[in-house]
Design an enzyme around this catalytic site. Structure first.
Site, PDB file in Angstrom:
ATOM      1  N   HIS A 220     -12.145  32.459  -7.461  1.00 37.60           N
ATOM      2  CA  HIS A 220     -13.181  32.015  -6.510  1.00 37.60           C
ATOM      3  C   HIS A 220     -13.127  32.812  -5.197  1.00 37.60           C
ATOM      4  CE1 HIS A 220     -10.191  30.100  -3.926  1.00 37.60           C
ATOM      5  NE2 HIS A 220      -9.563  29.796  -5.058  1.00 37.60           N
TER       6      HIS A 220
ATOM      7  N   GLU B 248      -6.398  25.220 -10.302  1.00 32.01           N
ATOM      8  CA  GLU B 248      -5.298  25.919  -9.623  1.00 32.01           C
ATOM      9  C   GLU B 248      -3.970  25.248  -9.945  1.00 32.01           C
ATOM     10  OE1 GLU B 248      -3.734  28.277  -8.775  1.00 32.01           O
ATOM     11  OE2 GLU B 248      -4.557  28.961  -6.855  1.00 32.01           O
TER      12      GLU B 248
ATOM     13  N   GLY C  33      -6.318  31.645  -8.255  1.00 33.52           N
ATOM     14  CA  GLY C  33      -5.264  32.656  -8.173  1.00 33.52           C
ATOM     15  C   GLY C  33      -4.170  32.465  -9.206  1.00 33.52           C
TER      16      GLY C  33
HETATM   17  O1  LIG Z   1      -3.518  27.108  -3.949  1.00 32.03           O
HETATM   18  C1  LIG Z   1      -3.512  27.973  -3.046  1.00 32.03           C
HETATM   19  O2  LIG Z   1      -2.982  27.786  -1.940  1.00 32.03           O
HETATM   20  C2  LIG Z   1      -4.182  29.306  -3.291  1.00 32.03           C
HETATM   21  O3  LIG Z   1      -5.303  29.153  -4.038  1.00 32.03           O
HETATM   22  C3  LIG Z   1      -3.251  30.287  -3.949  1.00 32.03           C
HETATM   23  O4  LIG Z   1      -2.147  30.301  -3.203  1.00 32.03           O
HETATM   24  P1  LIG Z   1      -0.958  31.359  -3.319  1.00 32.03           P
HETATM   25  O5  LIG Z   1      -1.459  32.699  -2.891  1.00 32.03           O
HETATM   26  O6  LIG Z   1       0.073  30.805  -2.375  1.00 32.03           O
HETATM   27  O7  LIG Z   1      -0.484  31.334  -4.724  1.00 32.03           O
END
Ligand SMILES: O=C(O)[C@H](O)COP(=O)(O)O
Length: 217
Positions: A9, A87, A183
């Site tokens: 996203h 996520e 991510g």
């Molecule tokens: O959930 C989160 O905070 C982000 O979408 C991804 O976080 P990260 O870069 O700390 O894995």
């Protein structure tokens, strides 16, 4: 052969505030909206035309996909959604500022929580789990499947059944499947698709709105 397009996203409000997000359902920022439109232009420039959309059940992934399909003039695509693409659940870190958390626990610990294969952040309490379970999206799950925290290995365990049972058959039928997710749910999937080992995945970063394309035989 099918084509799999994975997109994280666009920037969310928590991304912009540098906060751990996980299963907290936050919207896109203006920059996130622009990134979604850019992602659509990138896949169009590659000559790709998705014909099925798959998303998580979190707003930032859903809005990103809708903006992309609007840009591609394909808002009518059939859509599938699953909590399994959500996520990674960030446990008790959700909502905290990442820089403040690093100042408190140290960079090394926070890197383990953010990027390791199997280190879980501290759990949320049972009350937070029950509240999440009360959400209409998750009510059908047995309480034990509603996470209180997750490491990447846990995310892979929940993403893969959906990938193999739902997405792969579409790819085998020759579809171009656009997956709009997150991510770490995408890091888990890419680890498997690229056959990365547990150490290699530590340095795998997936940027907001950057499409990753796989041909799946
Ligand atoms: O959930 C989160 O905070 C982000 O979408 C991804 O976080 P990260 O870069 O700390 O894995």
């Amino acid at each position: 052969m099918g084509t799999l397009i994975l997109v994280r996203h666009g920037q969310s409000t928590y991304n912009a505030e540098n906060r751990f997000t996980g299963w907290v359902d936050v919207p896109l920022t203006d920059q996130g909206v622009a990134e979604a439109k850019e992602a659509a232009k990138a896949i169009e420039a590659d000559g790709l035309r998705p014909d099925v959309l798959v998303t998580s059940v979190l707003e930032r992934a859903i809005t990103t996909a809708e903006l992309m399909l609007h840009e591609l003039e394909r808002p009518w695509l059939p859509v599938l959604r699953s909590w399994r693409l959500n996520e990674r659940h960030y446990g008790a870190l959700q909502g905290l500022n990442k820089a403040e958390t690093a100042a408190r626990y140290g960079d090394e610990q926070v890197k383990l929580w953010r990027r390791s294969f199997d280190v879980r952040p501290p759990e949320t309490d049972v009350e937070a789990q029950r509240l999440l379970h009360a959400d209409e999206r998750y009510r059908m799950l047995p309480l034990a499947l509603v996470p209180r925290t997750e490491a990447l290995c846990d995310v892979i365990d929940r993403v893969l059944p959906y990938y193999y049972d739902v997405i792969v058959p579409l790819l085998w039928d020759g579809h171009t499947v656009l997956v709009s997710a997150h991510g770490n749910s995408l890091r888990g999937l890419v680890k498997v698709l690229r056959d990365l080992d547990d150490d290699e995945v530590v340095s795998l970063e997936i940027a907001n709105g950057e499409p990753l394309v796989f041909r799946v035989p």
